[in-house]
Design a protein around this motif. Structure first.
Motif, PDB file in Angstrom:
ATOM      1  N   LYS A 190      -2.821 -10.023 -12.131  1.00  0.00           N
ATOM      2  CA  LYS A 190      -1.394  -9.982 -11.793  1.00  0.00           C
ATOM      3  C   LYS A 190      -0.814 -11.389 -11.721  1.00  0.00           C
ATOM      4  O   LYS A 190       0.272 -11.664 -12.219  1.00  0.00           O
ATOM      5  CB  LYS A 190      -1.201  -9.281 -10.442  1.00  0.00           C
ATOM      6  CG  LYS A 190      -1.244  -7.761 -10.534  1.00  0.00           C
ATOM      7  CD  LYS A 190      -0.944  -7.171  -9.167  1.00  0.00           C
ATOM      8  CE  LYS A 190      -0.899  -5.656  -9.240  1.00  0.00           C
ATOM      9  NZ  LYS A 190      -0.675  -5.074  -7.894  1.00  0.00           N
ATOM     10  N   LYS A 203      -6.191   1.898 -11.229  1.00  0.00           N
ATOM     11  CA  LYS A 203      -4.946   1.128 -11.059  1.00  0.00           C
ATOM     12  C   LYS A 203      -4.691   0.276 -12.303  1.00  0.00           C
ATOM     13  O   LYS A 203      -3.550   0.206 -12.797  1.00  0.00           O
ATOM     14  CB  LYS A 203      -5.107   0.225  -9.825  1.00  0.00           C
ATOM     15  CG  LYS A 203      -3.961  -0.741  -9.578  1.00  0.00           C
ATOM     16  CD  LYS A 203      -2.924  -0.114  -8.705  1.00  0.00           C
ATOM     17  CE  LYS A 203      -1.841  -1.102  -8.257  1.00  0.00           C
ATOM     18  NZ  LYS A 203      -1.170  -1.778  -9.340  1.00  0.00           N
ATOM     19  N   ASP A 245      -1.571   0.288 -14.994  1.00  0.00           N
ATOM     20  CA  ASP A 245      -0.795  -0.939 -15.230  1.00  0.00           C
ATOM     21  C   ASP A 245      -0.943  -1.442 -16.672  1.00  0.00           C
ATOM     22  O   ASP A 245      -0.538  -2.565 -16.993  1.00  0.00           O
ATOM     23  CB  ASP A 245      -1.255  -2.044 -14.252  1.00  0.00           C
ATOM     24  CG  ASP A 245      -0.853  -1.733 -12.816  1.00  0.00           C
ATOM     25  OD1 ASP A 245      -0.019  -0.839 -12.609  1.00  0.00           O
ATOM     26  OD2 ASP A 245      -1.392  -2.391 -11.901  1.00  0.00           O
ATOM     27  N   ALA A 278      -9.120  -3.871   0.645  1.00  0.00           N
ATOM     28  CA  ALA A 278      -8.265  -4.415  -0.418  1.00  0.00           C
ATOM     29  C   ALA A 278      -9.068  -5.267  -1.400  1.00  0.00           C
ATOM     30  O   ALA A 278      -8.655  -5.461  -2.542  1.00  0.00           O
ATOM     31  CB  ALA A 278      -7.135  -5.244   0.187  1.00  0.00           C
ATOM     32  N   TYR A 320     -13.079   0.443   0.203  1.00  0.00           N
ATOM     33  CA  TYR A 320     -11.980   1.370  -0.108  1.00  0.00           C
ATOM     34  C   TYR A 320     -12.527   2.796  -0.219  1.00  0.00           C
ATOM     35  O   TYR A 320     -11.915   3.758   0.260  1.00  0.00           O
ATOM     36  CB  TYR A 320     -11.270   0.963  -1.401  1.00  0.00           C
ATOM     37  CG  TYR A 320     -10.194   1.944  -1.787  1.00  0.00           C
ATOM     38  CD1 TYR A 320      -8.974   1.964  -1.111  1.00  0.00           C
ATOM     39  CD2 TYR A 320     -10.408   2.886  -2.780  1.00  0.00           C
ATOM     40  CE1 TYR A 320      -7.986   2.898  -1.433  1.00  0.00           C
ATOM     41  CE2 TYR A 320      -9.444   3.820  -3.113  1.00  0.00           C
ATOM     42  CZ  TYR A 320      -8.229   3.817  -2.443  1.00  0.00           C
ATOM     43  OH  TYR A 320      -7.269   4.751  -2.754  1.00  0.00           O
ATOM     44  N   ARG A 322      -3.966   4.424  -3.912  1.00  0.00           N
ATOM     45  CA  ARG A 322      -4.557   3.166  -3.447  1.00  0.00           C
ATOM     46  C   ARG A 322      -3.540   2.278  -2.711  1.00  0.00           C
ATOM     47  O   ARG A 322      -3.801   1.827  -1.587  1.00  0.00           O
ATOM     48  CB  ARG A 322      -5.161   2.403  -4.623  1.00  0.00           C
ATOM     49  CG  ARG A 322      -5.962   1.181  -4.227  1.00  0.00           C
ATOM     50  CD  ARG A 322      -6.635   0.563  -5.450  1.00  0.00           C
ATOM     51  NE  ARG A 322      -7.589  -0.445  -5.092  1.00  0.00           N
ATOM     52  CZ  ARG A 322      -7.298  -1.718  -4.887  1.00  0.00           C
ATOM     53  NH1 ARG A 322      -6.052  -2.125  -5.021  1.00  0.00           N
ATOM     54  NH2 ARG A 322      -8.226  -2.586  -4.538  1.00  0.00           N
ATOM     55  N   ALA A 323      -2.396   2.042  -3.335  1.00  0.00           N
ATOM     56  CA  ALA A 323      -1.397   1.148  -2.727  1.00  0.00           C
ATOM     57  C   ALA A 323      -0.911   1.716  -1.399  1.00  0.00           C
ATOM     58  O   ALA A 323      -0.777   0.978  -0.404  1.00  0.00           O
ATOM     59  CB  ALA A 323      -0.234   0.946  -3.701  1.00  0.00           C
ATOM     60  N   GLU A 324      -0.642   3.018  -1.366  1.00  0.00           N
ATOM     61  CA  GLU A 324      -0.137   3.660  -0.140  1.00  0.00           C
ATOM     62  C   GLU A 324      -1.170   3.552   0.992  1.00  0.00           C
ATOM     63  O   GLU A 324      -0.831   3.211   2.135  1.00  0.00           O
ATOM     64  CB  GLU A 324       0.152   5.135  -0.458  1.00  0.00           C
ATOM     65  CG  GLU A 324       0.560   5.959   0.739  1.00  0.00           C
ATOM     66  CD  GLU A 324       0.594   7.450   0.393  1.00  0.00           C
ATOM     67  OE1 GLU A 324       0.866   7.789  -0.771  1.00  0.00           O
ATOM     68  OE2 GLU A 324       0.329   8.267   1.304  1.00  0.00           O
ATOM     69  N   GLU A 371      -1.582  -0.106   2.197  1.00  0.00           N
ATOM     70  CA  GLU A 371      -0.420  -0.558   2.978  1.00  0.00           C
ATOM     71  C   GLU A 371      -0.514  -0.031   4.411  1.00  0.00           C
ATOM     72  O   GLU A 371      -0.293  -0.771   5.383  1.00  0.00           O
ATOM     73  CB  GLU A 371       0.865  -0.070   2.303  1.00  0.00           C
ATOM     74  CG  GLU A 371       2.117  -0.561   3.004  1.00  0.00           C
ATOM     75  CD  GLU A 371       3.398  -0.084   2.335  1.00  0.00           C
ATOM     76  OE1 GLU A 371       4.477  -0.353   2.876  1.00  0.00           O
ATOM     77  OE2 GLU A 371       3.305   0.573   1.268  1.00  0.00           O
TER      78      GLU A 371
END
Length: 344
Positions: free
Chosen positions: A79, A100, A104, A175, A181, A330-332, A335
């Motif tokens: 990224k 992910k 992307d 993360a 995870y 994953r992002a949710e 966070e």
């Protein structure tokens, strides 16, 4: 004279057969051609795969350069560099990061030879990633530390959430660690969303801090800084436990697990070489080598017939996980986890 002619014919016949067999044998070994002068760049989770990369290099004449990096670090770096491929092949790490990356548009689609032999659920059916095995989450116990504090050795997830283990537990930050995870996602799948987060809040109170590297829980438990490390458990864990008078534990109330991905990065500079590598790793004898290097129980391999170590892994304790949401949630999840742990 007639006999001599017959012998010559037989000799010629067998010579042709032998030549054909030798030719077939060579074709089976060649993984896509001679790549002399080329270099395959690989992001791997560990340096323990050098033997594997050396064997590929020996067969293809290509050089292999590899860099050890966690799955979370890979995504962050890509990224930061605007999606530019940082290597040709991504080898190992939790499948959530690969899902992910696929979403992307960071991965190349390719179905290697032997793709059909991988069990369902352990490959992307469109060919964006495959799995080389399964990571299982367990505990590493420092017996001396717990004994000093009068605490019993825990064998379940329920037990380690008990307040009496406050500040005695270390796990890696989910993360940056695919294993961690998988741990968080597995808890949510096993207990359900509401009860799962309630459990994680209780566990969080017992975790002093979260390691920034996947290796932190094992290293710090061995060093005596913690009584309980939440770790990816394999043969090396049992070896470490035996060497340092520790205990490696498969939790008896549920085993969380995650497939370890392999993929080719989008716009790989050496695409054909990367494809040859994926073909190479699915050959039966190479699967066997990977099982040995990873120190896996046979139940952790994704192609039938691959033998692993006999570690006593209780397959019936695998938690039923929803892999379809590993990447999409994953992002949710991260966070919410970040807010709960408040930078601990």
């Amino acid at each position: 004279m007639k006999n001599i002619k017959q012998i010559k014919k037989l000799f010629l016949f067998f010579s042709v057969i032998i030549a054909i067999l030798i030719g077939c044998s060579k074709k089976e070994k060649i993984t896509g051609g001679n790549f002399e002068g080329k270099t395959l760049n690989v992001i791997a989770t560990s340096e323990k795969y050098k033997k594997l990369f050396d064997k590929f290099s020996e067969e293809t004449k290509a050089d292999v350069q590899f860099l050890s990096m966690s799955s979370g670090e890979v995504i962050a770096k890509i990224k930061a560099e605007g999606g530019k491929p940082m290597a040709d092949v991504w080898f190992g790490g939790g499948i959530d990061a690969f899902m992910k990356a696929k979403n992307d548009n960071l991965l190349e689609m390719y179905k290697p030879k032997g793709f059909e032999n991988i069990k369902e659920g352990y490959k992307d059916n469109e060919g964006y990633w495959i799995s080389k095995g399964i990571t299982v989450v367990g505990f590493l116990i420092n017996n001396d530390i717990l004994k000093e504090k009068g605490l019993p050795v825990p064998f379940t997830w329920e037990e380690i959430a008990d307040p009496k283990y406050k500040n005695e537990i270390i796990m890696a930050n989910p993360a940056v660690s695919g294993t961690s995870y998988a741990n968080v996602k597995g808890i949510l799948d096993m207990y359900g969303e509401q009860k799962g987060w309630e459990y994680l809040e209780k566990l969080n109170k017992n975790v002093k801090f979260y390691g920034k590297r996947g290796k932190d829980p094992q290293e710090k438990t061995v060093a005596g800084e913690f009584g309980i490390g939440i770790i990816p458990i394999d043969k090396s864990s049992f070896d470490v436990a035996e060497k340092h008078n520790l205990t490696a534990v498969y939790p008896t109330d549920g085993l969380f697990w995650v497939p370890e991905g392999v993929a080719i990065f989008k716009n790989s500079p050496n695409l054909e070489l990367a494809k040859a590598f994926e073909d190479f790793i699915l050959r039966p004898e190479i699967q066997q080598l990977i099982a040995e290097l990873d120190g896996k129980d046979g139940a952790q391999m994704v192609i039938d017939g691959t033998k692993g170590y006999k570690l006593g892994l209780p397959k019936d304790k695998f938690v039923k996980e929803d892999l379809s949401t590993f990447g999409t949630k994953r992002a949710e999840i991260l966070e919410k986890w970040e807010k709960m742990t408040k930078g601990k």
